[in-house]
Design an enzyme around this catalytic site. Structure first.
Site, PDB file in Angstrom:
ATOM      1  N   TRP A  99     -10.160 -16.712  -8.846  1.00  0.00           N
ATOM      2  CA  TRP A  99      -9.491 -16.189  -7.644  1.00  0.00           C
ATOM      3  C   TRP A  99     -10.492 -15.901  -6.546  1.00  0.00           C
ATOM      4  CZ3 TRP A  99      -4.926 -17.795  -7.766  1.00  0.00           C
ATOM      5  CH2 TRP A  99      -4.142 -17.756  -8.922  1.00  0.00           C
ATOM      6  N   ASP A 168      -9.411  -7.876  -3.360  1.00  0.00           N
ATOM      7  CA  ASP A 168      -8.207  -8.442  -3.971  1.00  0.00           C
ATOM      8  C   ASP A 168      -7.969  -7.624  -5.237  1.00  0.00           C
ATOM      9  OD1 ASP A 168      -6.315  -9.863  -5.362  1.00  0.00           O
ATOM     10  OD2 ASP A 168      -7.413 -11.771  -5.364  1.00  0.00           O
ATOM     11  N   LYS A 192       1.729  -8.777 -10.825  1.00  0.00           N
ATOM     12  CA  LYS A 192       0.945  -8.382 -11.993  1.00  0.00           C
ATOM     13  C   LYS A 192       1.291  -6.942 -12.365  1.00  0.00           C
ATOM     14  CE  LYS A 192      -1.289 -12.395 -11.523  1.00  0.00           C
ATOM     15  NZ  LYS A 192      -2.128 -12.659 -10.426  1.00  0.00           N
TER      16      LYS A 192
HETATM   17  C1  LIG Z   1      -2.592 -13.824  -9.608  1.00  0.00           C
HETATM   18  C2  LIG Z   1      -3.729 -13.561  -8.726  1.00  0.00           C
HETATM   19  C3  LIG Z   1      -3.832 -14.135  -7.447  1.00  0.00           C
HETATM   20  C4  LIG Z   1      -2.831 -15.132  -6.921  1.00  0.00           C
HETATM   21  O1  LIG Z   1      -1.710 -14.483  -6.491  1.00  0.00           O
HETATM   22  P1  LIG Z   1      -0.487 -15.259  -5.819  1.00  0.00           P
HETATM   23  O2  LIG Z   1       0.393 -14.112  -5.475  1.00  0.00           O
HETATM   24  O3  LIG Z   1       0.067 -16.186  -6.851  1.00  0.00           O
HETATM   25  O4  LIG Z   1      -1.000 -15.985  -4.624  1.00  0.00           O
HETATM   26  C5  LIG Z   1      -4.910 -13.790  -6.654  1.00  0.00           C
HETATM   27  N1  LIG Z   1      -5.837 -12.923  -7.090  1.00  0.00           N
HETATM   28  C6  LIG Z   1      -5.787 -12.364  -8.303  1.00  0.00           C
HETATM   29  C7  LIG Z   1      -6.850 -11.415  -8.738  1.00  0.00           C
HETATM   30  C8  LIG Z   1      -4.726 -12.662  -9.159  1.00  0.00           C
HETATM   31  O5  LIG Z   1      -4.668 -12.093 -10.382  1.00  0.00           O
END
Ligand SMILES: *Cc1c(COP(=O)(O)O)cnc(C)c1O
Length: 355
Positions: A99, A168, A192
């Site tokens: 990511w 993030d 998540k």
């Molecule tokens: C799942 C995830 C993403 C991607 O998220 P989307 O909502 O599918 O774009 C980005 N960063 C992390 C750390 C993730 O776990």
């Protein structure tokens, strides 16, 4: 009983799912569901305001920050951040997994990206020590991924830097106490740890946001969404409603402090079983282990496949590691109860004895 260890979309609190079910077709006596209500209606206005208020209370978010509910997933944030703040400028990225690497790739479209540190050399099994990061003098911001969902590593402390810090937190937001003031921007896809897919929470410092560059498409400008309180266009109303319920559930269960203690116990229980002997092994550096995504291996891919298949017959599902790394991954977000983790640990003991 089924325990869902999926990495995302993932388990939601049972009580929240039941509440949503109970008011699915008749929201608080309206005669129709909240999903069917106008985003400008008084009912939905109360929903979005409550969701924001609950998040502010949970994370102690001051008025210096806006809380936004956006679409396009965390992946859209990867592009929006450099587009809004760093076109033609230098930005620092710490590469600790797929990511982070995708975030940096998007930033390269707009900015001069300095990868300040990377753990790609060892398949992202560790986090580069903060003291060793090669930071730029003039970075517009520093971007990190607080929890690496695929590789099972997590920052347990954050860097103290001059540049605005952006994180993030898709897979660990609301899992532990946090000093929001240390960050310029925090963002998280909801699917998540805080709700269903389709909504992304962004917590952004207003002074930082004011530095937005010009000529941005309205939907891709943070300013648009701040000015309109996430109601510039139709927001993901049902997802926002669900986040509100999850936040309410967290508040009713002791808030983030209580959740952090439970999360530490759950992860401790699972890692202790992995570490008990050589039957299971953890690919990640011990000091960087994630409390949210617990990755482990067995001796062979065949044995791992057998583990996953047999676990499924016991109601333990979603344990297959990400397709890029294999192995086993147990995602134990806030909504995974301690008894669910205990059921997995009991199964691990049994599987060890039988194999
Ligand atoms: C799942 C995830 C993403 C991607 O998220 P989307 O909502 O599918 O774009 C980005 N960063 C992390 C750390 C993730 O776990």
């Amino acid at each position: 009983m089924t325990y869902n260890f999926s990495a995302g979309p993932a388990v939601l609190p049972k009580a929240v799912m039941e509440k949503a079910q109970a008011e699915f077709t008749d929201y608080q006596g309206l005669g129709y569901g909240i999903m069917e209500a106008s985003h400008r209606s008084p009912e939905f206005t109360a929903v979005i305001e409550t969701a924001e208020k609950n998040l502010r209370e949970l994370l102690n978010i001051s008025d210096d920050y806006a809380v936004l509910f956006l679409q396009g997933g965390a992946s859209t944030q990867f592009a929006m951040l450099p587009m809004n703040f760093a076109q033609g400028k230098t930005v620092d990225y710490v590469d600790t997994g797929s990511w982070s690497s995708k975030a940096a790739k998007e930033a390269k479209l707009f900015s001069n990206v300095n990868v300040a540190a990377s753990s790609k050399d060892e398949n992202y099994s560790y986090l580069p020590a903060i003291a060793d990061w090669n930071l730029s003098d003039d970075a517009t911001y520093l971007h990190i991924t607080s929890n690496n969902t695929i590789f099972g590593t997590q920052f347990h402390e954050f860097p103290q830097v001059d540049a605005p810090l952006i994180a993030d937190m898709s897979s660990d937001i609301l899992s532990r106490e946090l000093d929001i003031d240390k960050f310029a921007v925090i963002y998280a896809g909801a699917q998540k740890n805080i709700g269903p897919s389709g909504v992304t929470v962004v917590i952004i410092n207003k002074d930082f946001a004011a530095k937005e560059q010009e000529n941005l498409p309205a939907m891709l400008s943070y300013g648009t969404h701040i000015d309109k309180d996430s109601l510039y266009n139709t927001p993901p109303t049902f997802g926002i409603y669900m986040i509100g319920l999850v936040a309410e559930w967290l508040l009713a269960n002791g808030g983030i402090k209580a959740m952090q203690e439970i999360n530490e116990r759950k992860a401790g229980n699972l890692y202790a079983e992995i570490d008990a002997d050589d039957f299971y092994s953890c690919p990640t550096n011990e000091a960087n282990r994630s409390l949210m995504n617990v990755c482990f291996n067995l001796a062979t891919p065949e044995l791992e496949a057998a583990f996953i298949a047999e676990a499924k017959t016991k109601g333990l599902v979603g344990l297959k590691g990400h397709r890029s790394v294999g192995g086993i991954r147990a995602s134990i977000y806030n909504a995974m109860p301690e008894v669910g983790v205990q059921a997995l640990v009991d199964f691990m003991k049994e599987f060890r004895v039988n194999n």
